[in-house]
Design a protein around this motif. Structure first.
Motif, PDB file in Angstrom:
ATOM      1  N   LYS A  28      -3.212   4.223   6.952  1.00  0.00           N
ATOM      2  CA  LYS A  28      -2.793   2.847   7.264  1.00  0.00           C
ATOM      3  C   LYS A  28      -2.875   2.551   8.758  1.00  0.00           C
ATOM      4  CE  LYS A  28       0.988   2.925   4.411  1.00  0.00           C
ATOM      5  NZ  LYS A  28       2.244   2.400   3.884  1.00  0.00           N
ATOM      6  N   ALA A  29      -2.783   3.569   9.583  1.00  0.00           N
ATOM      7  CA  ALA A  29      -2.799   3.377  11.032  1.00  0.00           C
ATOM      8  C   ALA A  29      -4.180   2.969  11.543  1.00  0.00           C
ATOM      9  CB  ALA A  29      -2.346   4.647  11.731  1.00  0.00           C
ATOM     10  N   SER A  33       0.809  -1.206   0.000  1.00  0.00           N
ATOM     11  CA  SER A  33       0.000   0.000   0.000  1.00  0.00           C
ATOM     12  C   SER A  33       0.849   1.264   0.000  1.00  0.00           C
ATOM     13  CB  SER A  33      -0.911   0.000   1.234  1.00  0.00           C
ATOM     14  OG  SER A  33      -1.640   1.199   1.288  1.00  0.00           O
ATOM     15  N   ARG A  34       0.409   2.230  -0.785  1.00  0.00           N
ATOM     16  CA  ARG A  34       1.061   3.530  -0.797  1.00  0.00           C
ATOM     17  C   ARG A  34       0.159   4.586  -0.151  1.00  0.00           C
ATOM     18  NH1 ARG A  34       2.892   1.065  -5.439  1.00  0.00           N
ATOM     19  NH2 ARG A  34       5.127   1.110  -5.733  1.00  0.00           N
ATOM     20  N   PRO A  74      -1.358   7.026   2.685  1.00  0.00           N
ATOM     21  CA  PRO A  74      -0.680   7.804   3.732  1.00  0.00           C
ATOM     22  C   PRO A  74      -0.685   7.052   5.065  1.00  0.00           C
ATOM     23  CG  PRO A  74      -2.215   9.172   2.492  1.00  0.00           C
ATOM     24  CD  PRO A  74      -2.426   7.770   2.035  1.00  0.00           C
ATOM     25  N   GLU A  75       0.298   7.353   5.894  1.00  0.00           N
ATOM     26  CA  GLU A  75       0.468   6.632   7.159  1.00  0.00           C
ATOM     27  C   GLU A  75      -0.738   6.765   8.077  1.00  0.00           C
ATOM     28  OE1 GLU A  75       2.738   4.415   7.987  1.00  0.00           O
ATOM     29  OE2 GLU A  75       3.597   4.699   5.996  1.00  0.00           O
ATOM     30  N   PHE A  76      -1.374   7.961   8.122  1.00  0.00           N
ATOM     31  CA  PHE A  76      -2.505   8.116   9.026  1.00  0.00           C
ATOM     32  C   PHE A  76      -3.692   7.262   8.585  1.00  0.00           C
ATOM     33  CE2 PHE A  76      -3.498  11.311   5.838  1.00  0.00           C
ATOM     34  CZ  PHE A  76      -4.887  11.278   5.742  1.00  0.00           C
ATOM     35  N   GLU A 116      -2.270   0.333  -4.422  1.00  0.00           N
ATOM     36  CA  GLU A 116      -2.780  -0.261  -3.194  1.00  0.00           C
ATOM     37  C   GLU A 116      -2.628  -1.775  -3.113  1.00  0.00           C
ATOM     38  OE1 GLU A 116      -3.847   0.387   0.403  1.00  0.00           O
ATOM     39  OE2 GLU A 116      -3.545   2.021  -0.997  1.00  0.00           O
ATOM     40  N   HIS A 118      -8.319   2.374   6.434  1.00  0.00           N
ATOM     41  CA  HIS A 118      -7.503   1.763   5.392  1.00  0.00           C
ATOM     42  C   HIS A 118      -8.340   0.839   4.516  1.00  0.00           C
ATOM     43  CE1 HIS A 118      -3.931  -0.795   3.979  1.00  0.00           C
ATOM     44  NE2 HIS A 118      -3.869   0.363   3.366  1.00  0.00           N
TER      45      HIS A 118
END
Length: 161
Positions: free
Chosen positions: A49-50, A42-43, A45-47, A97, A55
């Protein structure tokens, strides 16, 4: 492609001191390829994916957007439009993704590159030019025979003789 093998192989040291694996590739190029392979996934953003729910909804949105683009490309195949380009664009959207789409795009890029290299081979080009010339001569002879026998009359206007 990642084969799942992360075993360390034999390492050779070049005259300049740079290490390389047994394939002859300098270690820095091997590391670059490994980093490229590690970029799968997945590309988002971190927020995003968190948070699992966020997600998952992100992935569903990316899938639906990619599916719409791929379907539009498939519709464009028989109709006027850049069908294959749009299909690969939809695959690129999916590849942001999904690992399977990233692997398909890498495989496609490798095959297209191989085909381009093969097409640039002088022997293959010479063969293609010869075959095209033979085909054009055959078509010209058939058109000449048709014009000689029927004149410049369309086939559907020819009366039984």
């Amino acid at each position: 492609m990642n084969t799942g093998s992360h075993d360390a192989g034999e390492v050779a040291v070049a005259a300049d001191g740079a290490k390389s694996d047994m394939t002859g590739t300098p270690k820095s190029e091997t590391d670059a390829k490994a980093n490229e392979e590690a970029a799968l996934g997945s590309r988002a953003p971190e927020f995003i994916k968190a948070r699992r729910a966020l997600h998952l909804s992100w992935q569903v949105g990316v899938f639906i957007l990619g599916l719409a683009v791929v379907v539009a490309g498939v519709i464009m195949l028989p109709l006027p439009g850049p069908g294959w380009v749009v299909i690969f664009g939809g695959m690129a959207i999916w590849a942001t993704e999904f690992v399977w789409a990233q692997l398909v795009l890498r495989w496609t890029k490798r095959k297209v590159t191989e085909a381009a290299q093969k097409a640039l081979d002088p022997r293959v080009r010479r063969r293609n030019i010869i075959l095209t010339t033979i085909g054009l001569v055959i078509v010209a002879v058939l058109v000449g025979i048709y014009v000689w026998k029927f004149g410049f009359e369309m086939p559907w206007n020819i009366k039984d003789q």
